[in-house]
Write an enzyme that holds these catalytic residues in place. Structure first.
Site, PDB file in Angstrom:
ATOM      1  N   TYR A  83      -2.167  -0.009  10.542  1.00  0.00           N
ATOM      2  CA  TYR A  83      -2.280  -0.525   9.178  1.00  0.00           C
ATOM      3  C   TYR A  83      -1.091  -0.088   8.324  1.00  0.00           C
ATOM      4  O   TYR A  83      -0.476  -0.908   7.620  1.00  0.00           O
ATOM      5  CB  TYR A  83      -3.583  -0.048   8.549  1.00  0.00           C
ATOM      6  CG  TYR A  83      -3.688  -0.331   7.072  1.00  0.00           C
ATOM      7  CD1 TYR A  83      -3.881  -1.628   6.607  1.00  0.00           C
ATOM      8  CD2 TYR A  83      -3.584   0.701   6.143  1.00  0.00           C
ATOM      9  CE1 TYR A  83      -3.971  -1.890   5.254  1.00  0.00           C
ATOM     10  CE2 TYR A  83      -3.667   0.445   4.784  1.00  0.00           C
ATOM     11  CZ  TYR A  83      -3.863  -0.848   4.341  1.00  0.00           C
ATOM     12  OH  TYR A  83      -3.933  -1.108   3.001  1.00  0.00           O
ATOM     13  N   SER A 129       0.846  -1.196   0.000  1.00  0.00           N
ATOM     14  CA  SER A 129       0.000   0.000   0.000  1.00  0.00           C
ATOM     15  C   SER A 129       0.877   1.239   0.000  1.00  0.00           C
ATOM     16  O   SER A 129       1.959   1.258   0.598  1.00  0.00           O
ATOM     17  CB  SER A 129      -0.916   0.017   1.226  1.00  0.00           C
ATOM     18  OG  SER A 129      -1.577   1.268   1.344  1.00  0.00           O
TER      19      SER A 129
END
Length: 345
Positions: free
Chosen positions: A230, A217
């Protein structure tokens, strides 16, 4: 006269820099300096053109994905988190490219629905399912490994797709997150894929050539507020991918097992409804672009050209400007989510 002397005193501080600027300008006007400037400029422009050509080539070059499909009946690929969004897109496109798919998820009803839909769309492919909750810490990856060993064929591709914020609300300060929510994020995004990769590597090595695709990501590269845990796991996945690739190279397996981490930016999915003009893509676009990058020799890269361009544009912004923009965007997202939660009560 007094005015001239006053002006001289006031601006004489500029006399020295002006003198040296005149000297530099004089040197620059010499034939040697002009030639040197032309050569340096040509080299810089040439390097920029070369890098641009490589960028374009990386998205139009032919993929080597077919080398991993060993038999006409289709070799097997495991796709984790395959019931929705990007995971579903991985399963769909790999089926289209000739692979049999083991669909992983935690909801058996969703898994069966996706299996039936893909079976109807690709009747020549074989599909199977395995249920395992990646957010748990009681070794759910073992269920996937046990299922792989029962497959009527060889596993050659592992797509570590499962992940996301996976808690509600998604945007929280780190202090607000409960210990169980932190564990859920860490287990889903880091513990599960790393353990699963470790357990499946012997099989992938035996069935070589093989391919491991980890989903990263863009949050790994920025300080994203309200997604601290995250973002940290995605940075871990990038580091894990680099180290694993280097380790396989050291073990003489660099040409046998390809390892890549696809850096994902804004992509429509079940957990992401945010739209960004031009740079938002759907899961199918992301997956097709990512599979097109197989075999290009890069370990960490963007799967789609729009995301790569977006990263380039963002990289041109001054650090303080970029940080301010990110902070404003994340504050707004947190407020919007809080309002939606309040309305649903």
């Amino acid at each position: 006269m007094d005015n001239k002397e006053e002006l001289y005193k006031r601006f004489r501080i500029f006399a020295v820099p002006i003198y040296y600027l005149q000297r530099v300008y004089g040197l620059w006007r010499t034939e040697t300096a002009q030639l040197t400037t032309a050569v340096v400029g040509t080299v810089v422009i040439g390097l920029a053109a070369y890098r641009f050509a490589l960028f374009i080539w990386s998205f139009v070059r032919p993929s080597t994905l077919e080398r991993y499909c060993h038999v006409e009946t289709g070799s097997w690929a495991v796709v984790t988190g395959a019931t929705d969004g990007i995971g579903r897109a991985w399963a769909d496109e790999l089926s289209n490219r000739g692979f049999n798919i083991l669909l992983h998820g935690r909801n058996p009803d969703k898994l069966e629905r996706v299996k039936k839909e893909l079976a109807a769309k690709y009747p020549k492919r074989t599909l199977d399912t395995v249920v395992a909750d990646a957010s748990r810490s009681d070794h759910p990856e073992q269920a996937v490994v046990d299922k792989v060993k029962q497959l009527p064929g060889k596993l050659v591709i592992l797509v570590n797709n499962v992940g996301g914020a996976v808690v509600s609300p998604a945007y929280q300060t780190h202090a607000e997150m409960t210990p169980s929510n932190i564990d859920t994020v860490l287990n889903t995004n880091a513990r599960f894929p790393i353990h699963l990769t470790s357990l499946l590597l012997p099989l992938l090595r035996a069935n070589k050539p093989a391919l491991i695709l980890n989903c990263g990501s863009a949050t790994a590269n920025f300080g994203i507020p309200y997604l601290a845990a995250y973002s940290g796991t995605k940075a871990l996945i990038e580091g894990f991918t680099r180290s694993l690739d280097a380790e396989l190279e050291c073990e003489g397996l660099g040409k046998d097992i390809e390892v890549k981490c696809i850096t994902i930016n804004n992509t429509r999915s079940a957990g992401n409804k945010t739209e960004m003009p031009v740079f938002t893509i759907d899961g199918g676009e992301l997956v097709r672009g990512s599979l097109g990058k197989v075999g290009d020799g890069e370990v960490i890269e963007f799967g789609h050209w729009r995301h790569a361009v977006q990263a380039f544009v963002v990289g041109l912004l001054p650090g303080r400007v970029l940080r301010g923009y990110l902070l404003d965007q994340m504050r707004m997202r947190k407020v919007v989510e809080e309002e939606e939660v309040a309305k649903s009560r």
